[in-house]
Design an enzyme around this catalytic site. Structure first.
Site, PDB file in Angstrom:
ATOM      1  N   CYS A 279       0.806  -1.234   0.000  1.00 29.86           N
ATOM      2  CA  CYS A 279       0.000   0.000   0.000  1.00 29.86           C
ATOM      3  C   CYS A 279       0.835   1.277   0.000  1.00 29.86           C
ATOM      4  O   CYS A 279       0.741   2.072  -0.940  1.00 29.86           O
ATOM      5  CB  CYS A 279      -0.923   0.005   1.200  1.00 29.86           C
TER       6      CYS A 279
HETATM    7  C1  UGA Z   1      -1.278   0.601   5.435  1.00 29.19           C
HETATM    8  C2  UGA Z   1      -1.991   1.575   6.386  1.00 29.19           C
HETATM    9  O1  UGA Z   1      -1.371   1.553   7.673  1.00 29.19           O
HETATM   10  C3  UGA Z   1      -3.478   1.193   6.527  1.00 29.19           C
HETATM   11  O2  UGA Z   1      -4.137   2.190   7.331  1.00 29.19           O
HETATM   12  C4  UGA Z   1      -4.118   1.149   5.132  1.00 29.19           C
HETATM   13  O3  UGA Z   1      -5.496   0.799   5.208  1.00 29.19           O
HETATM   14  C5  UGA Z   1      -3.371   0.121   4.299  1.00 29.19           C
HETATM   15  O4  UGA Z   1      -1.990   0.538   4.189  1.00 29.19           O
HETATM   16  C6  UGA Z   1      -3.982   0.057   2.906  1.00 29.19           C
HETATM   17  O5  UGA Z   1      -3.863   1.008   2.144  1.00 29.19           O
HETATM   18  O6  UGA Z   1      -4.671  -0.934   2.600  1.00 29.19           O
HETATM   19  P1  UGA Z   1      -0.092  -1.786   5.742  1.00 29.19           P
HETATM   20  O7  UGA Z   1       0.608  -1.476   4.471  1.00 29.19           O
HETATM   21  O8  UGA Z   1      -0.775  -3.116   5.858  1.00 29.19           O
HETATM   22  O9  UGA Z   1      -1.253  -0.689   6.043  1.00 29.19           O
HETATM   23  O10 UGA Z   1       0.948  -1.736   6.925  1.00 29.19           O
HETATM   24  P2  UGA Z   1       1.553  -0.645   7.946  1.00 29.19           P
HETATM   25  O11 UGA Z   1       1.376  -1.217   9.296  1.00 29.19           O
HETATM   26  O12 UGA Z   1       1.046   0.716   7.685  1.00 29.19           O
HETATM   27  O13 UGA Z   1       3.126  -0.718   7.604  1.00 29.19           O
HETATM   28  C7  UGA Z   1       3.651  -0.256   6.368  1.00 29.19           C
HETATM   29  C8  UGA Z   1       5.174  -0.252   6.383  1.00 29.19           C
HETATM   30  O14 UGA Z   1       5.653   0.816   7.176  1.00 29.19           O
HETATM   31  C9  UGA Z   1       5.850  -1.507   6.938  1.00 29.19           C
HETATM   32  O15 UGA Z   1       6.894  -1.868   6.057  1.00 29.19           O
HETATM   33  C10 UGA Z   1       6.413  -1.064   8.275  1.00 29.19           C
HETATM   34  O16 UGA Z   1       7.574  -1.778   8.630  1.00 29.19           O
HETATM   35  C11 UGA Z   1       6.751   0.375   7.960  1.00 29.19           C
HETATM   36  N1  UGA Z   1       6.883   1.259   9.132  1.00 29.19           N
HETATM   37  C12 UGA Z   1       5.854   1.485   9.975  1.00 29.19           C
HETATM   38  C13 UGA Z   1       8.100   1.894   9.347  1.00 29.19           C
HETATM   39  O17 UGA Z   1       9.064   1.715   8.578  1.00 29.19           O
HETATM   40  N2  UGA Z   1       8.244   2.731  10.409  1.00 29.19           N
HETATM   41  C14 UGA Z   1       7.237   2.974  11.273  1.00 29.19           C
HETATM   42  O18 UGA Z   1       7.445   3.762  12.226  1.00 29.19           O
HETATM   43  C15 UGA Z   1       6.008   2.341  11.048  1.00 29.19           C
END
Ligand code: UGA
Length: 450
Positions: A279
């Site tokens: 996403c």
């Molecule tokens: C994301 C959004 O968080 C959801 O709200 C949204 O509905 C979804 O996309 C979508 O569009 O369907 P997702 O991609 O499943 O969800 O996962 P996240 O938990 O947001 O993590 C995304 C990435 O960010 C991961 O690689 C995680 O490791 C990274 N991340 C997260 C960081 O590098 N640093 C942080 O501080 C937090």
């Protein structure tokens, strides 16, 4: 209500199963017969927490799978489109949306009654009104707004907690070409009376989805840019800096009884080796491309992506600051999934990390609690010389360095495990989950190497 959903990926199927749980009559449609058979047997064709239970309860009762889109449309009042929008590196591919909408339009031609079509797939702002509408009107010979409703209802599901996210929504965004379309969607979501509902036009609904993900990506890259500056200045640990930032009243509220409540957004204000998944990278890139196409360079979001692309390389810089040349150094990559609690490898920072290590002739081992050897090779990570370890213990044995790429809980066992080894590896922490003092040698994003 009688609802059909086209596309049984995690968005379509989770929505279908949850609508069935809301006592609607649901038909899930997909071209893939094996998927449909699994759904009709009450089995989820992929892992998503709580989905099997919902399918078991509702399949064969008020939830059916079908490969017949035409019949599903004729047998329902509202059709959600939740097909994939693959990405070519800058733009999303609307091929599947267009094909589904053409078939929906052809079926609408045969249907005497009013029907409502809702786009649920993430599509760039303007797609529903400027692309989908024309296809539906051409294929049906009917008029949107008069003969059928056309709406846009973005999903806010996170992989791993998608069922909970649907059942306890933070908001429901209902875009529509007219009030009738919006009111009919309200009926579909009538089971969530306490959830804020945003009623708007289709293009705004589309933008809400993109802006929601873009702000998360921006906060991550912001944290990483600050982290990199902390490393360059020295004598600063970005973990302490972020803790100080999180305590600001904007992020942490003090309640009258003295307790404090930290806003969930702070979970995106941590330094690390970058964001991945299906996403954030795709949605931000698609917005940047849309801006570029309109002659409006998206300077902030462009930088967000640039910082993110460079971030896995920060782990390699840390390793080189410690070892110099990495040739023949035994390096273990811990975590392949793009985030914990999933086996999803899409856009995972593990891929550039492994690629850069192999380019430097390091001897690479990898371990992930969930992504098995088979999956890793099946996903064609394409790294033939990487040795996949079956356990965390075997992964770190004999290694010069262990690089944490994914924030898996299991990796917090590392301090206890490395202590048992005669030659403990240096821990290179790409997620800042290990307190530096707990291991003999430590390097981390946002902390200058000693
Ligand atoms: C994301 C959004 O968080 C959801 O709200 C949204 O509905 C979804 O996309 C979508 O569009 O369907 P997702 O991609 O499943 O969800 O996962 P996240 O938990 O947001 O993590 C995304 C990435 O960010 C991961 O690689 C995680 O490791 C990274 N991340 C997260 C960081 O590098 N640093 C942080 O501080 C937090």
């Amino acid at each position: 209500m009688k609802i059909s959903i086209v596309g049984t990926g995690y968005v379509g199927l989770v929505s279908g199963a949850c609508f069935a749980d809301q006592r609607h009559q649901v038909i899930c449609v997909d071209l893939d017969e094996a998927r449909i058979d699994a759904i009709n047997r009450g089995k989820a064709p992929f892992h998503e927490k709580g989905l099997d239970e919902l399918l078991e309860t509702h399949a064969g009762k008020n939830l059916a799978g079908s490969t017949d889109l035409r019949q599903a449309l004729l047998d329902s009042e509202m059709t959600f489109v939740a097909v994939g929008t693959p990405f070519d590196g800058s733009h999303i591919d609307l091929g599947a949306i267009k094909a589904a909408c053409r078939q929906i339009g052809e079926a609408l031609r045969e249907k005497p009654d009013y029907h409502t079509v809702i786009i649920k797939s993430t599509v760039i702002p303007g797609t529903t009104d400027n692309v989908v509408r024309g296809i539906l009107e051409d294929a049906s010979g009917k008029q949107a707004g008069t003969d059928f409703g056309l709406g846009m209802n973005p999903e806010f599901l996170t992989e791993g907690t998608a069922v909970d996210d649907f059942q306890y929504p933070d908001r429901i965004v209902l875009g529509g070409i007219d009030q009738r379309t919006i009111d009919l969607q309200k009926e579909a979501y009538a089971g969530f009376p306490d959830t804020p509902v945003i009623e708007t036009n289709n293009t705004t609904a589309e933008m809400i989805k993109y802006a929601s993900n873009a702000v998360l990506a921006t906060l991550i890259s912001f944290s990483n840019e600050i982290a990199n500056l902390c490393t360059a200045i020295g004598d600063i640990d970005v973990v302490d800096v972020m803790e100080g930032v999180h305590k600001a009243r904007y992020f942490t509220s003090r309640l009258a009884d003295g307790r404090s409540v930290t806003a969930p957004i702070t979970s995106f204000l941590y330094a690390g080796c970058g964001f991945g998944g299906s996403c954030l990278p795709k949605d931000v890139s698609a917005l940047v491309a849309q801006g570029r196409d309109l002659g409006l360079p998206m300077e902030l979001l462009d930088s967000v992506l640039r910082i993110n692309r460079r971030q896995p390389g920060k782990l390699i810089e840390l390793l080189e600051s410690h070892f110099g040349d990495l040739a023949d150094k035994r390096v273990t990559v811990l975590g392949l999934a793009f985030k914990p609690d999933t086996d999803d490898l899409r856009e995972t920072p593990a891929v550039p990390v492994i690629r850069m290590l192999l380019e430097r002739n390091a001897l690479v081992k990898a371990y992930d609690p969930v992504v098995s050897t088979v999956q890793a090779s099946a996903a064609r990570l394409g790294f033939d010389s990487v040795q996949y370890s079956p356990s965390l213990t075997s992964a770190i044995e004999g290694s010069d360095a262990a690089v944490i790429v994914t924030r898996w809980d299991e990796f917090t066992d590392l301090p206890a495990l490395v202590k048992k080894l005669p030659n403990p590896p240096v821990i290179v922490d790409g997620r800042r989950i290990i307190p530096p003092a707990l291991v003999p040698e430590y390097l981390g994003i946002g902390l200058a190497p000693e």
